[in-house]
Enzyme design. Sequence first.
Site, mmCIF file in Angstrom:
data_model
loop_
_atom_site.group_PDB
_atom_site.id
_atom_site.type_symbol
_atom_site.label_atom_id
_atom_site.label_comp_id
_atom_site.label_asym_id
_atom_site.label_seq_id
_atom_site.Cartn_x
_atom_site.Cartn_y
_atom_site.Cartn_z
ATOM 1 N N TYR A 142 0.827 -1.211 0.000
ATOM 2 C CA TYR A 142 0.000 0.000 0.000
ATOM 3 C C TYR A 142 0.862 1.263 0.000
ATOM 4 O O TYR A 142 0.473 2.282 -0.537
ATOM 5 C CB TYR A 142 -0.889 0.046 1.259
ATOM 6 C CG TYR A 142 -2.239 -0.594 1.102
ATOM 7 C CD1 TYR A 142 -2.359 -1.923 0.721
ATOM 8 C CD2 TYR A 142 -3.412 0.123 1.363
ATOM 9 C CE1 TYR A 142 -3.598 -2.512 0.599
ATOM 10 C CE2 TYR A 142 -4.652 -0.464 1.244
ATOM 11 C CZ TYR A 142 -4.747 -1.777 0.868
ATOM 12 O OH TYR A 142 -5.990 -2.355 0.751
ATOM 13 N N LYS A 189 2.742 -15.232 1.925
ATOM 14 C CA LYS A 189 2.990 -15.909 0.649
ATOM 15 C C LYS A 189 4.494 -16.173 0.586
ATOM 16 O O LYS A 189 5.201 -15.748 -0.325
ATOM 17 C CB LYS A 189 2.483 -15.010 -0.500
ATOM 18 C CG LYS A 189 2.484 -15.652 -1.853
ATOM 19 C CD LYS A 189 1.401 -16.714 -2.062
ATOM 20 C CE LYS A 189 1.623 -17.452 -3.366
ATOM 21 N NZ LYS A 189 0.748 -18.623 -3.560
ATOM 22 N N ASP A 222 -3.299 -17.976 -0.354
ATOM 23 C CA ASP A 222 -4.282 -18.623 -1.244
ATOM 24 C C ASP A 222 -5.001 -19.748 -0.505
ATOM 25 O O ASP A 222 -6.226 -19.882 -0.569
ATOM 26 C CB ASP A 222 -3.624 -19.110 -2.553
ATOM 27 C CG ASP A 222 -2.320 -19.867 -2.337
ATOM 28 O OD1 ASP A 222 -1.800 -19.911 -1.196
ATOM 29 O OD2 ASP A 222 -1.803 -20.433 -3.327
ATOM 30 N N ASP A 246 -6.501 -6.903 3.930
ATOM 31 C CA ASP A 246 -7.633 -6.219 3.297
ATOM 32 C C ASP A 246 -8.541 -7.237 2.625
ATOM 33 O O ASP A 246 -9.762 -7.233 2.799
ATOM 34 C CB ASP A 246 -7.092 -5.211 2.260
ATOM 35 C CG ASP A 246 -8.208 -4.479 1.557
ATOM 36 O OD1 ASP A 246 -9.129 -4.002 2.245
ATOM 37 O OD2 ASP A 246 -8.169 -4.387 0.313
ATOM 38 N N ASP A 250 -12.481 -8.877 3.989
ATOM 39 C CA ASP A 250 -13.750 -8.801 3.241
ATOM 40 C C ASP A 250 -14.333 -10.201 3.071
ATOM 41 O O ASP A 250 -15.537 -10.406 3.183
ATOM 42 C CB ASP A 250 -13.544 -8.177 1.848
ATOM 43 C CG ASP A 250 -13.861 -6.686 1.820
ATOM 44 O OD1 ASP A 250 -13.573 -5.995 2.822
ATOM 45 O OD2 ASP A 250 -14.392 -6.215 0.796
HETATM 46 C C1 IPM Z 1 -10.430 -0.950 4.090
HETATM 47 C C2 IPM Z 1 -10.653 -0.276 2.766
HETATM 48 C C3 IPM Z 1 -9.467 0.606 2.453
HETATM 49 C C4 IPM Z 1 -8.247 -0.288 2.361
HETATM 50 C C5 IPM Z 1 -9.623 1.447 1.178
HETATM 51 C C6 IPM Z 1 -10.865 2.296 1.214
HETATM 52 C C7 IPM Z 1 -8.406 2.285 0.916
HETATM 53 O O1 IPM Z 1 -10.903 -1.215 1.777
HETATM 54 O O2 IPM Z 1 -10.312 -0.235 5.106
HETATM 55 O O3 IPM Z 1 -10.379 -2.180 4.130
HETATM 56 O O4 IPM Z 1 -7.977 -0.873 1.308
HETATM 57 O O5 IPM Z 1 -7.537 -0.394 3.359
HETATM 58 MN MN MN Z 2 -10.977 -3.259 2.477
#
Ligand code: IPM
Ligand code: MN
Length: 353
Positions: A142, A189, A222, A246, A250
Amino acid sequence: MHKNIAVLAGDGIGPEIITEAIKVLEAVAKKYHHSFTYEHALMGAVAIDETGNPLPDKTLEICKSSDAILFGAIGDPKYDNDPNAKVRPEQGLLALRKAFNLFCNVRPVTIYDSLIDSSPLKRNRIEGVDLVIYRELTGGIYFGEKKEMNDKGVASDLCTYSKEEILSVAHLAFKAAGKRKNKLTLVDKANVLASSRLWRSVVTDLHSSEYKDVELDFLFVDNAAMQMVLNPAQFDVILTGNLFGDIISDEASVIGGSIGLLASASIGDRYAMFEPIHGSFPQGKGKGIANPTATILSAAMMLDHFDMVDEANAIRDAVQKTIDNNVGTPDIYPDKNSTTSDVGSYISDIISQ
Ligand code: IPM
Ligand code: MN
């Protein structure tokens, strides 16, 4: 106790969910005799629209003089769909994480019994899931050097980690595991990436020198992505870098039935910010359908951070009762007509009783 909270509502549904979190915080303040002040500041697309900068200096000042930062959501499709946009809302969030050294992002995933059947995964796979992701937040790909040689049709992002960066977040993750089920899984990884091999060796050394009582294992990212849907109950604490964290968080968010339920804390050495893990849900903006629970639970994590543990638990209990009483926005209860504001009021009423 008095606390001064910097509030960054941000974009999309951000203002709506933040309104509900403040409603709940006010119920807590009244019941437990605290006072909270809220200083609102701009960040993200709204800040670009008003000032040209996704993280204006004024916002940084307000955050600096606060006891904690409460954040709503960031992102606007008008930037997502424009690869040539010079400034992006997300830059505001990344710059804020960096400016306040919020190196550790904590994302708990718990399952509500009443929602087990709304999960896309089968009941027997998700019963007993109680995990937390410790995601490194201010390093890695990042923040590595970026090159966009568009004329040549080439671009690159550098992924760098230092031992110090890994240690900072790893200490917090091991300590958390010690207070939970005593298991830590490092997701990396290391079969391909040099930076991941550094993670493995630093975490292995730290384990044998300071946290021998915690069971440590390793998964390639993975495989971890696959295990997250095959058998998520195997996890206790997951420790990982910025990008893998990240993605995997999700993925983990769907286990519980909705990403609208997942809170997070971004912790630094001096500052801390509390934010739902979901995005700005622009399609839902202004419709009263956004789930405020993730933001309300993020506010609970903020109270934990203030050492207001009973108060934080009161919020979590009220959320639990609300879900058990089948009150929720359409993402969790599509047949009911509860709005964002109904859910916030229901939770705060339970706290006030
Ligand atoms: C999160 C979001 C952020 C990230 C974005 C909005 C930059 O997806 O907080 O998970 O990738 O960290
Ligand atoms: Mn995110």
